[in-house]
Design an enzyme around this catalytic site. Structure first.
Site, mmCIF file in Angstrom:
data_model
loop_
_atom_site.group_PDB
_atom_site.id
_atom_site.type_symbol
_atom_site.label_atom_id
_atom_site.label_comp_id
_atom_site.label_asym_id
_atom_site.label_seq_id
_atom_site.Cartn_x
_atom_site.Cartn_y
_atom_site.Cartn_z
ATOM 1 N N THR A 1 30.681 49.998 60.156
ATOM 2 C CA THR A 1 30.322 48.593 60.008
ATOM 3 C C THR A 1 30.594 47.904 61.335
ATOM 4 O O THR A 1 31.394 48.388 62.137
ATOM 5 C CB THR A 1 31.148 47.907 58.897
ATOM 6 O OG1 THR A 1 32.548 48.047 59.214
ATOM 7 C CG2 THR A 1 30.906 48.529 57.539
ATOM 8 N N GLY A 2 29.950 46.777 61.556
ATOM 9 C CA GLY A 2 30.117 46.074 62.831
ATOM 10 C C GLY A 2 28.798 45.993 63.579
ATOM 11 O O GLY A 2 27.740 46.255 62.995
ATOM 12 N N THR B 1 29.209 44.539 55.859
ATOM 13 C CA THR B 1 28.412 45.674 55.401
ATOM 14 C C THR B 1 29.354 46.452 54.520
ATOM 15 O O THR B 1 30.562 46.284 54.624
ATOM 16 C CB THR B 1 28.031 46.569 56.621
ATOM 17 O OG1 THR B 1 27.115 45.868 57.439
ATOM 18 C CG2 THR B 1 27.409 47.896 56.229
ATOM 19 N N SER C 1 27.863 39.638 52.755
ATOM 20 C CA SER C 1 27.467 40.590 53.792
ATOM 21 C C SER C 1 26.519 41.645 53.264
ATOM 22 O O SER C 1 26.116 42.539 54.010
ATOM 23 C CB SER C 1 28.711 41.268 54.362
ATOM 24 O OG SER C 1 29.272 42.183 53.436
ATOM 25 N N THR D 1 23.691 46.725 53.575
ATOM 26 C CA THR D 1 24.055 45.490 54.269
ATOM 27 C C THR D 1 22.942 44.456 54.230
ATOM 28 O O THR D 1 21.769 44.806 54.029
ATOM 29 C CB THR D 1 24.359 45.807 55.759
ATOM 30 O OG1 THR D 1 24.891 44.654 56.396
ATOM 31 C CG2 THR D 1 23.106 46.217 56.521
ATOM 32 N N ARG E 1 14.551 42.033 62.329
ATOM 33 C CA ARG E 1 15.595 42.824 63.004
ATOM 34 C C ARG E 1 16.170 43.862 62.042
ATOM 35 O O ARG E 1 16.505 43.560 60.907
ATOM 36 C CB ARG E 1 16.709 41.893 63.504
ATOM 37 C CG ARG E 1 17.898 42.604 64.165
ATOM 38 C CD ARG E 1 19.035 42.865 63.210
ATOM 39 N NE ARG E 1 20.222 43.399 63.879
ATOM 40 C CZ ARG E 1 21.295 43.850 63.263
ATOM 41 N NH1 ARG E 1 21.356 43.836 61.949
ATOM 42 N NH2 ARG E 1 22.325 44.321 63.933
HETATM 43 N N1 ASP Z 1 26.219 46.959 61.029
HETATM 44 C C1 ASP Z 1 25.577 45.826 60.445
HETATM 45 C C2 ASP Z 1 24.327 45.519 61.220
HETATM 46 O O1 ASP Z 1 24.383 45.532 62.432
HETATM 47 C C3 ASP Z 1 26.398 44.599 60.394
HETATM 48 C C4 ASP Z 1 27.830 44.768 60.053
HETATM 49 O O2 ASP Z 1 28.269 45.821 59.664
HETATM 50 O O3 ASP Z 1 28.579 43.804 60.181
HETATM 51 O O4 ASP Z 1 23.338 45.201 60.617
#
Ligand code: ASP
Length: 366
Positions: free
Chosen positions: A254-255, A203, A92, A221, A231
């Site tokens: 995160t997310g 992340t 990640s 991340t 992106r």
């Molecule tokens: N927040 C991160 C992103 O959208 C991904 C993650 O944390 O899973 O790039």
């Protein structure tokens, strides 16, 4: 849409004081599942380091640097996340991160240094394993806050960072599986190994607070796997992926980044703490805003998101907390009691989370 914390409060009370200590105790890293610590404001403790769940080794390292070496809070937090950035098994972040739709690893990172009110960030950076350190170099050596793409890489090389191929064989195979499953009508044959396709998020965020009450934050991340090239997620955006104010505290996340960006969510979490909320309460309040800001196509029939987001926060006085939209998340913390994982608070039970249909990948016979 009405949101209720009933589930969260009920689960917290029922499971209070439940602690499970795993065999990792022998290594000095204790995995603790303890709802009582996250059901409400934690006690104040300084120094303290908080991170996403994958930061267990990182919080231990950062805490040791704060206490043993009197290290700067940002140096400690970045040293903590470097462990994951350089670990090829963490898909990640950094080396071994899952690539974009073209099979190219593009990394995002940002940091903030509370005591000096400075920030740095890089986005869509290729071929450099430690974007957190490049973000710090942007902060330390330029009059800018964010560099992206080819410019960020050129800057990193000028600063002496080493170029390397970040795509590990495991991540390349995962990309091939994803690519093979995209369509039965293209020129890519099915992958010979019918392993479930990963739609991977992940992340690392880390927040470090020292004994004097100085705070710094960092998030790094590889972003959403298989993303459209170019992106950029929330992680490199100051106020989205992380934020700190030395008068108040720090927050990070995160997310699903798209949801976090729209809510300016790390900034919002710090502002919630400024208004007097405890860190966990501030995280929950931010998640409510994220849910309220979610477009209809991403909501189920009960107006609940089809994605998850985790928040982490530390207040200047040393209280800490974390919350996620759905139950089951944990976060890493290190303080005088040691390094451990703690259950996060949540808005909804995970059992009620809508399942997103995933494409089945059937290997081609013969
Ligand atoms: N927040 C991160 C992103 O959208 C991904 C993650 O944390 O899973 O790039």
């Amino acid at each position: 849409m009405t949101l209720s914390r009933r589930d969260f409060l009920g689960a917290g009370a029922a499971a209070a004081a439940t602690a499970v200590v795993s065999g990792k105790a022998a290594a000095g890293l204790v995995e603790v599942v303890d709802r009582s610590l996250s059901a409400g404001a934690s006690r104040a403790t300084r120094p303290v380091v908080v991170a996403s769940s994958n930061g267990l080794r990182g919080v231990a390292r950062a805490y040791e640097m704060l206490t043993r070496d009197n290290a700067d809070t940002l140096d400690a937090a970045i040293a903590g996340v470097n462990i994951q950035e350089l670990d090829p098994e963490d898909q990640s972040v950094g080396l071994g991160g899952l690539p974009n739709a073209d099979g190219v690893v593009q990394l995002d990172a940002s940091c903030m240094h509370g005591p000096t009110k400075r920030a740095g960030a890089v986005a869509a950076l290729e071929d450099i394993a430690t974007p957190s350190l490049v973000a710090k170099a942007v902060m330390d050596y330029t009059d800018h806050v964010m560099l992206v793409g080819a410019g960020a890489k050129k800057f990193a090389l000028q600063m002496g960072f080493q170029e390397q191929n970040l795509l590990t064989e495991e991540s390349r195979q995962d990309w091939l599986r994803w690519r093979a499953c995209l369509s039965s009508g293209d020129n890519w044959l099915d992958h010979t190994d019918p392993v479930v396709i990963k739609f991977h998020t992940g992340t690392i965020n880390m927040i470090a607070l020292n004994a004097a009450g100085d705070v710094s934050t960092v998030t790094t991340t590889s972003g959403l796997s298989w993303k459209i090239p170019g992106r950029v997620g929330d992680s490199p955006i100051i106020g989205a992926g992380q934020y700190c104010d030395n008068l108040v505290g720090g927050a990070g996340t995160t997310g699903r980044g798209e949801a976090v960006i729209k809510a300016c969510a790390s900034f919002l979490t710090v502002e919630h703490m400024r208004q007097g909320m405890a860190p966990e309460q501030a995280c929950l309040k931010t998640l409510e805003r994220i849910v309220a800001m979610t477009e209809t196509r991403l909501l189920d029939e009960r107006d609940r998101p089809r994605f998850d987001v985790d928040f982490y926060a530390v207040s200047k006085d040393g209280r800490f907390g974390s919350a996620s939209i759905y139950s089951g998340s944990r976060f890493a913390v290190a303080d005088a009691t040691g390094a451990r994982r703690v259950e996060s608070a949540y808005l909804f039970p995970r059992a009620e989370r809508p399942r997103t249909p995933r494409p089945a990948c059937v290997p081609q016979a013969g």
